[in-house]
Design a protein around this motif. Structure first.
Motif, PDB file in Angstrom:
ATOM      1  N   LEU A 493       0.697  -1.314  -0.039  1.00 42.26           N
ATOM      2  CA  LEU A 493      -0.015   0.046  -0.042  1.00 42.26           C
ATOM      3  C   LEU A 493       0.708   1.315  -0.121  1.00 42.26           C
ATOM      4  CD1 LEU A 493      -2.794  -0.878   2.388  1.00 42.26           C
ATOM      5  CD2 LEU A 493      -2.606  -1.218   0.155  1.00 42.26           C
ATOM      6  N   SER A 494       0.655   2.086  -0.898  1.00 41.68           N
ATOM      7  CA  SER A 494       1.413   3.494  -1.212  1.00 41.68           C
ATOM      8  C   SER A 494       0.496   4.244  -1.560  1.00 41.68           C
ATOM      9  CB  SER A 494       2.514   3.200  -1.610  1.00 41.68           C
ATOM     10  OG  SER A 494       2.589   2.905  -2.968  1.00 41.68           O
ATOM     11  N   LYS A 495       0.865   5.690  -1.794  1.00 37.58           N
ATOM     12  CA  LYS A 495       0.087   6.685  -2.896  1.00 37.58           C
ATOM     13  C   LYS A 495       0.259   6.194  -4.216  1.00 37.58           C
ATOM     14  CE  LYS A 495       0.440  11.561  -3.594  1.00 37.58           C
ATOM     15  NZ  LYS A 495       1.095  13.035  -3.357  1.00 37.58           N
ATOM     16  N   LEU A 496       1.405   5.425  -4.534  1.00 35.93           N
ATOM     17  CA  LEU A 496       1.263   4.874  -5.888  1.00 35.93           C
ATOM     18  C   LEU A 496       0.236   3.852  -6.227  1.00 35.93           C
ATOM     19  CD1 LEU A 496       2.827   4.678  -8.492  1.00 35.93           C
ATOM     20  CD2 LEU A 496       4.290   2.768  -7.470  1.00 35.93           C
ATOM     21  N   THR A 497      -0.012   3.188  -5.114  1.00 32.63           N
ATOM     22  CA  THR A 497      -1.316   1.998  -5.274  1.00 32.63           C
ATOM     23  C   THR A 497      -2.425   2.895  -5.466  1.00 32.63           C
ATOM     24  OG1 THR A 497       0.040   0.557  -3.842  1.00 32.63           O
ATOM     25  CG2 THR A 497      -2.375   0.005  -4.309  1.00 32.63           C
ATOM     26  N   CYS A 498      -2.638   3.832  -4.865  1.00 32.66           N
ATOM     27  CA  CYS A 498      -3.745   4.626  -4.636  1.00 32.66           C
ATOM     28  C   CYS A 498      -4.255   5.397  -6.045  1.00 32.66           C
ATOM     29  CB  CYS A 498      -3.964   5.802  -3.786  1.00 32.66           C
ATOM     30  SG  CYS A 498      -5.337   6.827  -3.795  1.00 32.66           S
ATOM     31  N   ARG A 499      -2.805   5.962  -6.392  1.00 27.86           N
ATOM     32  CA  ARG A 499      -3.007   6.522  -7.852  1.00 27.86           C
ATOM     33  C   ARG A 499      -3.448   5.585  -9.125  1.00 27.86           C
ATOM     34  NH1 ARG A 499       0.261  11.293  -9.020  1.00 27.86           N
ATOM     35  NH2 ARG A 499      -0.127  12.745  -7.501  1.00 27.86           N
ATOM     36  N   ALA A 500      -2.746   3.990  -8.880  1.00 24.78           N
ATOM     37  CA  ALA A 500      -2.873   3.229 -10.093  1.00 24.78           C
ATOM     38  C   ALA A 500      -4.418   2.857  -9.994  1.00 24.78           C
ATOM     39  CB  ALA A 500      -2.050   2.163  -9.653  1.00 24.78           C
ATOM     40  N   LEU A 501      -5.077   2.499  -8.826  1.00 23.19           N
ATOM     41  CA  LEU A 501      -6.419   2.107  -8.652  1.00 23.19           C
ATOM     42  C   LEU A 501      -7.398   3.091  -9.028  1.00 23.19           C
ATOM     43  CD1 LEU A 501      -6.447  -0.123  -5.669  1.00 23.19           C
ATOM     44  CD2 LEU A 501      -6.192  -0.788  -7.685  1.00 23.19           C
ATOM     45  N   THR A 502      -7.021   4.432  -8.792  1.00 24.78           N
ATOM     46  CA  THR A 502      -7.830   5.472  -9.234  1.00 24.78           C
ATOM     47  C   THR A 502      -7.968   5.560 -10.933  1.00 24.78           C
ATOM     48  OG1 THR A 502      -7.275   6.952  -7.324  1.00 24.78           O
ATOM     49  CG2 THR A 502      -8.271   8.026  -9.119  1.00 24.78           C
ATOM     50  N   ALA A 503      -6.791   5.393 -11.464  1.00 24.85           N
ATOM     51  CA  ALA A 503      -6.678   5.486 -12.813  1.00 24.85           C
ATOM     52  C   ALA A 503      -7.401   4.340 -13.490  1.00 24.85           C
ATOM     53  CB  ALA A 503      -5.018   5.585 -13.243  1.00 24.85           C
ATOM     54  N   ALA A 504      -7.113   3.370 -12.977  1.00 25.27           N
ATOM     55  CA  ALA A 504      -7.843   2.009 -13.350  1.00 25.27           C
ATOM     56  C   ALA A 504      -9.233   2.211 -13.216  1.00 25.27           C
ATOM     57  CB  ALA A 504      -7.345   0.627 -12.605  1.00 25.27           C
ATOM     58  N   ARG A 505      -9.839   2.447 -12.095  1.00 26.88           N
ATOM     59  CA  ARG A 505     -11.376   2.703 -12.298  1.00 26.88           C
ATOM     60  C   ARG A 505     -11.934   3.726 -13.155  1.00 26.88           C
ATOM     61  NH1 ARG A 505     -13.176   2.624  -5.956  1.00 26.88           N
ATOM     62  NH2 ARG A 505     -15.277   2.150  -7.080  1.00 26.88           N
ATOM     63  N   SER A 506     -11.156   4.652 -13.471  1.00 28.24           N
ATOM     64  CA  SER A 506     -11.573   5.479 -14.381  1.00 28.24           C
ATOM     65  C   SER A 506     -11.440   4.655 -16.006  1.00 28.24           C
ATOM     66  CB  SER A 506     -10.795   6.725 -14.666  1.00 28.24           C
ATOM     67  OG  SER A 506      -9.322   6.557 -14.970  1.00 28.24           O
ATOM     68  N   LEU A 507     -10.716   3.824 -16.028  1.00 24.12           N
ATOM     69  CA  LEU A 507     -10.570   3.105 -17.524  1.00 24.12           C
ATOM     70  C   LEU A 507     -11.369   2.141 -17.498  1.00 24.12           C
ATOM     71  CD1 LEU A 507      -6.771   2.988 -17.809  1.00 24.12           C
ATOM     72  CD2 LEU A 507      -8.091   4.473 -18.974  1.00 24.12           C
ATOM     73  N   GLY A 508     -11.588   1.308 -16.680  1.00 23.72           N
ATOM     74  CA  GLY A 508     -12.664  -0.148 -16.743  1.00 23.72           C
ATOM     75  C   GLY A 508     -13.727  -0.240 -15.894  1.00 23.72           C
ATOM     76  N   ASP A 509     -14.521  -1.014 -16.335  1.00 23.08           N
ATOM     77  CA  ASP A 509     -15.621  -1.572 -15.808  1.00 23.08           C
ATOM     78  C   ASP A 509     -15.595  -2.294 -14.503  1.00 23.08           C
ATOM     79  OD1 ASP A 509     -17.525  -0.382 -17.787  1.00 23.08           O
ATOM     80  OD2 ASP A 509     -16.873  -2.153 -19.077  1.00 23.08           O
ATOM     81  N   GLU A 510     -14.396  -2.958 -14.503  1.00 28.46           N
ATOM     82  CA  GLU A 510     -13.904  -3.911 -13.193  1.00 28.46           C
ATOM     83  C   GLU A 510     -12.527  -3.887 -13.151  1.00 28.46           C
ATOM     84  OE1 GLU A 510     -14.008  -8.772 -12.047  1.00 28.46           O
ATOM     85  OE2 GLU A 510     -14.971  -8.035 -14.019  1.00 28.46           O
TER      86      GLU A 510
END
Length: 623
Positions: A493-510
């Motif tokens: 867990l890190s700020k990098l993980t948060c950024r990655a999940l935020t970007a992923a949720r904006s890109l995908g349905d799942e």
């Protein structure tokens, strides 16, 4: 992959086509006529140092009687030079996109003949770099014998210098080489002028103590010997085609500037060749071992003083830098081949300074290999040098005959006859040089030419298959929206993980977060800690644990992606890889490169889309 989709013939403009005006930014990085003479004539100008000597060495086999034919043979070479200059002026007008022999042959003699012309030019350009550098360094080590053992490293250093200058742009190279070119041409013309007013040689100190290579007792000179002398002396014509190959490097109107450069090059070269041959006869020069003909003529005209050393210095510099002609012409030719799908498309790309950077670097790499292979020895390379350019000359002249016969403008018969005469002369020279130098290394050129052509055709077939697979030239079906699944590899867990999940949720349905776990006790404890922290954080994204029996990272992730793709055949799977990017280049070696490992494995084993999310760390963040 950027694939050329248009008609390849559009790469060659019709004669008289209007050229767009230069923008200010591009014009600064393009050549004037004078700069073109400096950047693209070094090969031809430097050939003055060894062209007349090649004639003399052949005729010397017939003794003093044979030496008397030096001027007639040189006049024949000068006549061929005039034919070539006149013909290449027409090539420039008809093919302002450059390419010279390749463009002419491709249009009028067929694709394969065009590839033969291109292959011959490529070989000539590469060999010109190696020969020019080794010849210049040989002149240097003659003056400083203690450097002879380091000649290969000196050759590579000179090559690196010329390459670096050309990576900055053709105009920068022209400005740098303008002074050496002017110094060489001025010193040779001054030497000819002074020598014509001498009744005899002022000094013979340079040849003193050296064994002559003159034959004895001959009273006749056969046609075969004259033909060999003519073919050998035609090495002085290498580089005449360089201006036609690099027309796009000139400022608008590019064709007219290139034509003026071609005429100036031909005039200067012709005057120097004829003038030197007159001096050879006037001073009754005899070739000797270890001393060049040009050095003997400088000695005879100026005496063994400062002016003599100026000529030698100018010759050394110009020979070493004559490689610049290849750096001006070959990258343009390679860009045309790339546009026609015969070379990788990256060779068609230009850098900010209008430089075909990949072509420059490829030429430097192959030339460096030749320098190492030859051990920095000019004599190993010279027999291979002129064959390629004669083949290109001949194909170009035949193509222009077809051009004029098809176009039939005013005076086309005279123009076609001019091209036919040039094709005959250069064809004979190509055959004679190949036959006489075959066992001395010319067989390599005979082998390399068809191999290059086969390589061009292989690249073309590959691009054709890619185009068919991509259905280039057809109207594709309407795009549809597919369900999107984004996989995010995580290790903590890190700020990098948060950024990655935020970007992923904006890109995908799942969105699925994937972590690789191992069987070792310390790894199990780390995995359990990550699972607890993930549940406490509760980001709304499922954490998937992939177990690996080894400490591998890439294969477990790619294996999971394959399984996911198989169970969701209608979904678009994307792997989003988060990575940190430090501000300093040296700091990047501190990274563990996990992202690169995962990306390589996923690209190799799956068809998933790969996204690499860069998290930039500035200097301020590190303080």
């Amino acid at each position: 992959m950027a694939t050329h989709t248009g008609n390849p013939d559009t790469a060659v403009k019709e004669a008289g086509a209007q050229e767009p005006p230069d923008t200010g930014a591009d014009a600064r990085h393009q050549l004037t006529a004078l700069q073109g003479l400096a950047a693209l004539s070094l090969d031809a100008m430097a050939s003055v140092a060894y062209g007349p000597e090649s004639v003399v060495l052949v005729l010397a086999a017939a003794g003093a009687y044979g030496m008397g034919f030096t001027l007639p043979v040189t006049l024949a070479i000068a006549a061929l030079l005039a034919v070539l200059v006149a013909s290449y002026r027409q090539v420039i007008a008809a093919f302002p996109d450059g390419g010279g022999s390749y463009a002419v042959a491709r249009r009028h003699l067929g694709r394969r003949t065009g590839l033969v012309a291109a292959a011959s030019l490529i070989l000539d350009y590469v060999l010109n770099v190696a020969v020019s550098v080794t010849a210049g360094v040989a002149a240097l080590t003659s003056a400083f014998p203690e450097a002879y053992g380091q000649r290969v490293w000196i050759c590579l250093g000179v090559l690196a210098l010329v390459t670096a200058v050309n990576l900055r742009g053709v105009v920068d190279s022209a400005k740098l080489f303008l002074l050496p070119t002017a110094l060489f041409v001025g010193s040779v013309l001054a030497m000819i002028t002074v020598g014509l007013f001498r009744d005899g040689p002022l000094s013979t100190a340079s040849a003193a103590g050296h064994a002559p290579v003159l034959g004895e007792g001959a009273t006749t000179v056969g046609a075969l010997l004259l033909l060999k002398a003519f073919a050998a002396g035609c090495s002085a014509l290498t580089g005449v085609e360089a201006v036609a190959n690099a027309v796009p490097s000139f400022r608008a109107p590019a064709a007219r500037r290139a034509q003026r450069t071609e005429v100036a090059l031909g005039a200067l070269l012709g005057v120097m060749l004829i003038g030197l041959s007159v001096l050879i006869g006037r001073f009754h020069l005899q070739p000797v071992e270890g001393v060049t003909v040009l050095a003997q003529l400088a000695d005879a005209s100026f005496g063994h003083g400062l002016a003599f050393y100026v000529v030698q210095f100018a010759t050394v510099v110009l020979l070493a830098l004559a490689a610049n002609t290849s750096f001006g012409g070959l990258p343009v030719l390679m860009s045309l081949l790339a546009r026609d799908n015969h070379l990788p498309h990256l060779f068609a790309l230009k850098a900010d300074r209008q430089v075909h950077r990949h072509g420059v670097l490829a030429l430097a790499a192959v030339s460096a290999a030749l320098l190492v292979f030859s051990g920095g020895d000019t004599n190993t390379l010279v027999p291979l040098f002129a064959i390629g350019v004669f083949v290109g000359f001949t194909i170009c002249q035949v193509g222009m005959v077809r051009h004029w016969s098809g176009e039939r403008p005013s005076g086309w018969r005279a123009k076609a006859a001019l091209g036919g005469c040039g094709a005959l002369l250069t064809g004979v020279a190509a055959v004679v040089v190949t036959a006489t130098k075959f066992t001395e290394g010319a067989w390599l050129i005979v082998l390399a030419l068809p191999l290059l052509v086969l390589g061009f055709e292989k690249v073309d077939r590959t691009y054709t298959r890619i185009g068919e697979r991509l259905e280039l030239g057809r109207v594709p079906q309407a795009p549809t929206r597919a369900r999107s699944v984004v996989v995010v590899p995580v290790s903590g867990l890190s700020k990098l993980t948060c950024r990655a999940l935020t970007a992923a949720r904006s890109l995908g349905d799942e969105v699925l977060a994937v972590t690789v776990t191992h069987a070792a006790p310390e790894d199990r404890r780390a995995a359990e800690a990550l699972r607890r922290d993930w549940e406490l954080w509760s980001p709304g994204v499922e954490l998937v644990e992939v177990t690996s029996p080894t400490r591998a990272l890439g294969r477990p992730v790619s294996g999971y992606v394959r399984e996911l793709t198989a169970t969701n055949p209608d979904a678009q799977v994307t792997v989003l890889i988060p990575e940190t990017e430090p501000a300093r280049l040296w700091q990047r070696i501190l990274q563990n490169q996990r992202g690169a490992v995962v990306a390589h494995a996923v690209r190799r084993d799956t068809d998933a889309v790969i996204c690499r999310l860069r998290f930039r760390i500035t200097d301020e963040a590190l303080r």
